[in-house]
Structure formats: structure tokens, C-alpha cells
Design a protein around this motif. Structure first.
Motif, short mmCIF file in Angstrom:
data_model
loop_
_atom_site.label_atom_id
_atom_site.label_comp_id
_atom_site.label_asym_id
_atom_site.label_seq_id
_atom_site.Cartn_x
_atom_site.Cartn_y
_atom_site.Cartn_z
N ASP A 136 0.82 -1.21 0.00
CA ASP A 136 0.00 0.00 0.00
C ASP A 136 0.85 1.27 0.00
O ASP A 136 0.66 2.16 -0.82
CB ASP A 136 -0.93 0.02 1.23
CG ASP A 136 -1.91 -1.13 1.21
OD1 ASP A 136 -2.64 -1.27 0.23
OD2 ASP A 136 -1.93 -1.89 2.19
N SER A 137 1.78 1.34 0.94
CA SER A 137 2.62 2.53 1.05
C SER A 137 3.53 2.69 -0.17
O SER A 137 3.86 3.80 -0.57
CB SER A 137 3.44 2.50 2.33
OG SER A 137 4.21 1.32 2.42
N LEU A 138 3.92 1.56 -0.78
CA LEU A 138 4.77 1.63 -1.97
C LEU A 138 4.00 2.23 -3.15
O LEU A 138 4.52 3.09 -3.87
CB LEU A 138 5.27 0.23 -2.33
CG LEU A 138 6.29 0.17 -3.47
CD1 LEU A 138 7.62 0.76 -3.02
CD2 LEU A 138 6.49 -1.27 -3.94
N LEU A 139 2.76 1.81 -3.33
CA LEU A 139 1.95 2.35 -4.43
C LEU A 139 1.64 3.83 -4.20
O LEU A 139 1.69 4.64 -5.13
CB LEU A 139 0.64 1.57 -4.56
CG LEU A 139 0.75 0.12 -5.04
CD1 LEU A 139 -0.64 -0.46 -5.26
CD2 LEU A 139 1.58 0.01 -6.30
N PHE A 140 1.31 4.17 -2.96
CA PHE A 140 1.02 5.57 -2.66
C PHE A 140 2.25 6.44 -2.90
O PHE A 140 2.16 7.50 -3.54
CB PHE A 140 0.57 5.71 -1.20
CG PHE A 140 0.16 7.10 -0.82
CD1 PHE A 140 -1.15 7.52 -1.00
CD2 PHE A 140 1.08 8.00 -0.30
CE1 PHE A 140 -1.54 8.81 -0.65
CE2 PHE A 140 0.71 9.29 0.05
CZ PHE A 140 -0.62 9.69 -0.13
N THR A 141 3.40 5.97 -2.43
CA THR A 141 4.64 6.73 -2.63
C THR A 141 4.99 6.80 -4.11
O THR A 141 5.45 7.84 -4.60
CB THR A 141 5.80 6.08 -1.86
OG1 THR A 141 5.45 5.99 -0.48
CG2 THR A 141 7.08 6.89 -2.00
N LEU B 253 -2.31 1.80 8.96
CA LEU B 253 -3.31 1.60 10.00
C LEU B 253 -4.69 1.37 9.40
O LEU B 253 -5.44 0.49 9.86
CB LEU B 253 -3.34 2.81 10.94
CG LEU B 253 -2.09 3.02 11.81
CD1 LEU B 253 -2.23 4.29 12.64
CD2 LEU B 253 -1.85 1.81 12.71
N VAL B 254 -5.05 2.15 8.40
CA VAL B 254 -6.35 1.99 7.74
C VAL B 254 -6.43 0.63 7.06
O VAL B 254 -7.48 -0.02 7.04
CB VAL B 254 -6.59 3.13 6.73
CG1 VAL B 254 -7.83 2.84 5.89
CG2 VAL B 254 -6.76 4.45 7.47
N SER B 255 -5.31 0.17 6.50
CA SER B 255 -5.28 -1.10 5.79
C SER B 255 -5.54 -2.29 6.72
O SER B 255 -6.19 -3.26 6.34
CB SER B 255 -3.94 -1.29 5.08
OG SER B 255 -3.73 -0.28 4.11
N VAL B 256 -4.98 -2.22 7.92
CA VAL B 256 -5.13 -3.35 8.85
C VAL B 256 -6.41 -3.26 9.67
O VAL B 256 -6.76 -4.21 10.38
CB VAL B 256 -3.92 -3.46 9.81
CG1 VAL B 256 -2.64 -3.64 9.04
CG2 VAL B 256 -3.84 -2.24 10.72
N LEU B 257 -7.14 -2.15 9.57
CA LEU B 257 -8.36 -1.98 10.35
C LEU B 257 -9.39 -3.07 10.09
O LEU B 257 -9.99 -3.58 11.05
CB LEU B 257 -8.97 -0.60 10.06
CG LEU B 257 -10.19 -0.21 10.90
CD1 LEU B 257 -9.83 -0.21 12.39
CD2 LEU B 257 -10.71 1.17 10.48
N PRO B 258 -9.65 -3.47 8.83
CA PRO B 258 -10.62 -4.54 8.60
C PRO B 258 -10.26 -5.84 9.32
O PRO B 258 -11.14 -6.57 9.78
CB PRO B 258 -10.59 -4.73 7.07
CG PRO B 258 -10.12 -3.41 6.55
CD PRO B 258 -9.14 -2.91 7.57
N VAL B 259 -8.96 -6.15 9.40
CA VAL B 259 -8.53 -7.36 10.08
C VAL B 259 -8.84 -7.26 11.57
O VAL B 259 -9.35 -8.21 12.18
CB VAL B 259 -7.01 -7.59 9.88
CG1 VAL B 259 -6.55 -8.79 10.71
CG2 VAL B 259 -6.70 -7.81 8.42
N GLU C 52 5.64 10.80 6.18
CA GLU C 52 5.76 9.71 7.14
C GLU C 52 4.45 9.46 7.85
O GLU C 52 4.01 8.31 8.00
CB GLU C 52 6.87 10.02 8.16
CG GLU C 52 8.27 10.00 7.58
CD GLU C 52 9.33 10.05 8.66
OE1 GLU C 52 8.96 10.04 9.85
OE2 GLU C 52 10.52 10.09 8.32
N VAL C 53 3.80 10.53 8.28
CA VAL C 53 2.51 10.39 8.97
C VAL C 53 1.47 9.81 8.03
O VAL C 53 0.68 8.93 8.42
CB VAL C 53 2.04 11.76 9.51
CG1 VAL C 53 0.66 11.63 10.14
CG2 VAL C 53 3.03 12.31 10.52
N ILE C 54 1.44 10.26 6.79
CA ILE C 54 0.46 9.77 5.81
C ILE C 54 0.64 8.28 5.58
O ILE C 54 -0.35 7.52 5.55
CB ILE C 54 0.61 10.54 4.48
CG1 ILE C 54 0.34 12.03 4.68
CG2 ILE C 54 -0.33 9.95 3.44
CD1 ILE C 54 -1.05 12.35 5.17
N LEU C 55 1.87 7.82 5.42
CA LEU C 55 2.12 6.40 5.16
C LEU C 55 1.75 5.54 6.36
O LEU C 55 1.24 4.43 6.21
CB LEU C 55 3.59 6.19 4.78
CG LEU C 55 4.03 6.82 3.45
CD1 LEU C 55 5.49 6.49 3.16
CD2 LEU C 55 3.15 6.35 2.30
#
Length: 225
Positions: free
Chosen positions: A45-50, A190-196, A182-185
Motif C-alpha cells: 500500500d505505502s509503496l503504491l502511494f509513494t 493503519l487503515v489497511s489493517v483496520l478490517p482485520v 511519514e505520517v500519511i504512510l
């Protein structure tokens, strides 16, 4: 200058990976994380966003349209590979009753899992780190109908691959985002793991009597969306 996230090993930092491997490396990581079991720790996720952010700022010299074609393609092919691994190697890997990690009951759980969620599991898993690496393999082990898997795989690959990249590209033009990458990533993770976390809490509160019996149905129709 490529942003660096001071969290975890430096070699797993999205900025460092893109500096070292460039856009071809991004595609390779997306493929590996999507379907090869060894890629569960990679920062998709962070790789695609970056990557999208660096395209917007001109640091990564790749046309946006090309990224929006190749990134989803790498994601889809990765999941296809994971499905084939599970379908062809799953029975042999999971047949030992005394295995420590690859237990036969995992196959039964796979049937129950896809009976409950169907194709949505393939789509939703795209947005959950670690889970997105194992779901296509489990789909193959559980003999999910291939046509349904492929359809949900393409939809999930496009929404995730193109969506997260585009989000990084659009927000990359905002100075606040660039100055607080850094904060955005971290928020993305955190949002990605929220469903889990939500599913874990729900499972703990759910009475055992409501649990789906493992392997209660083995018909192909049970795995249709």
C-alpha cells in the motif's frame, strides 16, 4: 528527494525501494506480494502511494497512464500465480496430519471461508496487508471456481493498483502531504489493517455455535460469488 519512512528496516522503506529498484522494482514487488507466499512482509500500500506521489512530483519518471496499466496488471498476475500455487501444490503441502504450519484443517477452513464470503474475499483482501498474499493461495487450495476467482481478481487488482497509485498522485500535489509523508504512510498502514482488527474482534464476540463447520460443503457451487 525521495521521502523516507523512518519505520521498520530501511531496506523496506518505500522511498528506499523506489530509489534502488525504480518502477520495474515496484512492479516486481506488487507481483511478489500479491501471490507468492514469501512476499507477505512487503509494503504494498505505502509503496503504491509513494510511487504515485513521486510520479506527481517528477521524481519517478513514468507516465501516470502507464503506471495505471502496469501496476494493476502486475497485481492481477500475482494473484493468478498464487491461485495456481494453491491449486497445484496445496493438496501435497497440506496432506500431512502432523505438519506444524500447513495443517489439513486449513484446507477445510478454506472451503468454509469462501463459502461464507465468496468472491468478495478476493476483492477485500487486496486492501489488507499480509492477507492479500495468502487469500489467492487459499482460493486455489479451496478449489474456488476459477472464472469467479479471475473476475474478482481483476476487479480487485484494478481498484487497488490503480486506486492507491492515483490517490498518491493526486495528494502528491498537496504540500501538506509532501511535508508529512511519514505520517500519511503510517495512516495508510493503519487503515489497511483496520478490517482485520474488526474481524478479529467480531470473531471473539461471536458464539462458537455460530461458527461455520469446517469443510461442510465441498461442491464447486459453494465457492461461487
Amino acid at each position: 528527494m525521495t521521502p523516507v519512512l523512518a519505520l521498520g528496516p530501511s531496506w523496506l522503506d518505500p522511498g528506499t525501494l523506489l530509489d534502488t529498484l525504480g518502477f520495474p522494482g515496484l512492479l516486481a514487488i506488487v507481483f511478489i506480494e500479491s501471490g507468492l507466499l514469501v512476499g507477505f512482509f512487503l509494503p504494498g500500500d505505502s509503496l503504491l502511494f509513494t510511487g504515485g506521489l513521486l510520479i506527481a512530483t517528477g521524481v519517478l519518471h513514468v507516465p501516470l497512464w502507464l503506471a495505471l496499466v502496469l501496476v494493476p496488471l502486475a497485481a492481477v498476475l500475482g494473484d493468478q500465480c498464487g491461485y495456481l500455487i494453491g491449486r497445484r501444490l496445496g493438496p501435497a503441502v497440506f496432506k500431512r496430519a502432523d505438519a506444524r504450519f500447513f495443517k489439513p484443517r486449513y484446507v477445510e477452513d478454506a472451503f468454509a471461508f469462501f463459502e461464507k464470503y465468496g468472491g468478495r474475499a478476493v476483492l477485500l483482501a487486496r486492501f489488507v496487508p499480509v492477507v492479500r498474499t495468502f487469500v489467492p493461495v487459499v482460493a486455489g487450495v479451496g478449489r474456488m471456481d476459477y472464472r469467479h476467482f479471475a473476475a474478482w481478481n481483476v476487479l480487485g487488482g484494478v481498484l487497488w493498483g490503480a486506486g492507491v497509485t492515483t490517490l498518491g498522485y493526486l495528494l502528491g500535489g498537496i504540500s501538506f502531504v509532501r511535508d508529512n509523508i511519514e505520517v500519511i504512510l503510517i495512516l495508510i498502514v493503519l487503515v489497511s489493517v483496520l478490517p482485520v482488527l474488526v474481524e478479529v474482534l467480531r470473531a471473539r464476540r461471536r458464539p462458537r455455535s455460530e461458527a461455520v463447520p469446517a469443510g461442510r460443503s465441498r461442491g464447486r457451487g459453494a465457492h461461487r460469488a
